[in-house]
Design an enzyme around this catalytic site. Structure first.
Site, PDB file in Angstrom:
ATOM      1  N   GLU A 138     154.608 -17.493 -20.238  1.00 48.23           N
ATOM      2  CA  GLU A 138     154.657 -16.445 -21.327  1.00 48.23           C
ATOM      3  C   GLU A 138     155.254 -16.665 -22.579  1.00 48.23           C
ATOM      4  O   GLU A 138     156.669 -16.906 -22.418  1.00 48.23           O
ATOM      5  CB  GLU A 138     155.014 -14.973 -20.627  1.00 48.23           C
ATOM      6  CG  GLU A 138     154.889 -13.843 -21.944  1.00 48.23           C
ATOM      7  CD  GLU A 138     155.664 -12.586 -21.403  1.00 48.23           C
ATOM      8  OE1 GLU A 138     155.261 -11.585 -22.161  1.00 48.23           O
ATOM      9  OE2 GLU A 138     156.370 -12.471 -20.529  1.00 48.23           O
ATOM     10  N   ASP A 173     150.816 -11.588 -24.022  1.00 50.81           N
ATOM     11  CA  ASP A 173     151.433 -10.539 -24.275  1.00 50.81           C
ATOM     12  C   ASP A 173     151.226 -10.121 -26.101  1.00 50.81           C
ATOM     13  O   ASP A 173     151.730 -10.796 -26.813  1.00 50.81           O
ATOM     14  CB  ASP A 173     152.952 -10.633 -24.108  1.00 50.81           C
ATOM     15  CG  ASP A 173     153.581  -9.271 -24.325  1.00 50.81           C
ATOM     16  OD1 ASP A 173     153.172  -8.414 -25.228  1.00 50.81           O
ATOM     17  OD2 ASP A 173     154.473  -8.706 -23.406  1.00 50.81           O
ATOM     18  N   GLN A 199     149.058  -8.296 -21.804  1.00 49.44           N
ATOM     19  CA  GLN A 199     150.177  -7.086 -21.836  1.00 49.44           C
ATOM     20  C   GLN A 199     150.044  -6.679 -23.490  1.00 49.44           C
ATOM     21  O   GLN A 199     149.444  -7.284 -24.277  1.00 49.44           O
ATOM     22  CB  GLN A 199     151.341  -7.720 -21.359  1.00 49.44           C
ATOM     23  CG  GLN A 199     151.725  -8.083 -19.853  1.00 49.44           C
ATOM     24  CD  GLN A 199     153.117  -8.523 -19.590  1.00 49.44           C
ATOM     25  OE1 GLN A 199     153.666  -9.016 -20.537  1.00 49.44           O
ATOM     26  NE2 GLN A 199     153.647  -7.969 -18.635  1.00 49.44           N
ATOM     27  N   GLU A 235     153.541  -2.997 -21.331  1.00 50.06           N
ATOM     28  CA  GLU A 235     154.888  -3.376 -21.051  1.00 50.06           C
ATOM     29  C   GLU A 235     155.604  -2.906 -22.246  1.00 50.06           C
ATOM     30  O   GLU A 235     155.933  -3.854 -23.257  1.00 50.06           O
ATOM     31  CB  GLU A 235     154.743  -5.026 -20.850  1.00 50.06           C
ATOM     32  CG  GLU A 235     156.218  -5.422 -20.532  1.00 50.06           C
ATOM     33  CD  GLU A 235     156.591  -6.812 -20.442  1.00 50.06           C
ATOM     34  OE1 GLU A 235     157.182  -7.226 -19.693  1.00 50.06           O
ATOM     35  OE2 GLU A 235     155.977  -7.511 -21.448  1.00 50.06           O
TER      36      GLU A 235
END
Length: 253
Positions: A138, A173, A199, A235
């Site tokens: 990530e 993300d 996310q 998140e």
């Protein structure tokens, strides 16, 4: 659209098992976490069976948190610790039926760091593949995590291509990507074959997704049009009790 509660931030004031129950009560379709290791794996497995929620993913340990570490796997000279953390995360994931392990790179730069990260990712992928587990990497933004080794999807894509492991994928993300690169929908379209999990959080304050500069109704609709069916990971950092920040769950579903 289905959603996963990231229990590293949501209901973070509760024991992990109670947070899983709270996510189920709130109507989430899945859960995910950061570092569950203080809770016995059998307890987590039991509450997942009780609630019927899958645990989508967990992270490798950060290292020496008191010293500010945020991952070990790109740190030259720390290979033994990094691989121990990887093996621990995979074993925990097996015990609770989790199919994704995020291998954290850490604060370091340079070519030697890249070689170290690739070698440790190779170890992770070899250990995880027989168990049906995907290894995730990530990119983290340079505002919240200055000096983190992996910062962009372009960098992550190159690492995935270079290693060539079938179970190495990108954790996309939207919060981090928007801050560093923007162009979310086009990046999602291009990178979809390499993405293992998605996310989100509002930008720039990392709050609930019904605020800020990103129109998540549009982003989520685009993700659905791409054929993505797995739960998306919430998140974000709730401002106040988590239950008071969940209006988006109905309106954006």
């Amino acid at each position: 659209m289905r959603f996963s509660a990231n229990l590293g931030f949501l209901w973070a004031d509760r024991p992990l098992t109670d947070a899983v129950r709270a996510a189920a009560t709130a109507g989430f379709d899945a859960v995910e976490c950061h570092w569950p290791y203080d809770t016995p794996a059998q307890d987590v497995a039991a509450v997942l069976r009780e609630t019927g929620l899958p645990m989508l993913g967990l992270n490798t340990r950060r290292g020496n948190v008191a010293a500010g570490e945020n991952g070990l796997s790109a740190l030259p000279g720390r290979e033994d610790e990094a691989r121990a953390a990887i093996d621990e995360a995979i074993a925990y994931a097996i015990a609770i039926g989790t199919r994704n392990v995020h291998v954290m790179a850490g604060f370091v730069q340079g070519e030697h760091a890249q070689d170290t990260f690739l070698a440790n990712l190779g170890h992770a992928c070899r250990q995880a593949r027989p168990e049906g587990i995907t290894i995730l990497i990530e990119p983290l933004n340079d505002y919240d995590a200055p000096g983190y080794f992996l910062q962009t999807t372009t960098q992550a894509e190159a690492l995935i291509d270079q290693l060539g492991a079938p179970n190495l994928r990108l954790m996309f993300d939207c919060y981090h990507v928007q801050l560093m690169e923007g162009n979310l929908t086009r990046r999602l379209t291009r990178l979809l074959p390499k993405i293992g999990h998605i996310q989100f959080a509002s930008v720039p304050d990392r709050g609930a997704p019904d605020r800020g500069e990103v129109n998540f109704a549009h982003v989520f609709a685009h993700i659905a049009e791409l054929g993505w069916t797995a739960p998306l990971g919430a998140e974000y950092r709730p401002q106040g009790p988590t239950e008071t920040t969940l209006d988006w769950l109905a309106t954006l579903r």
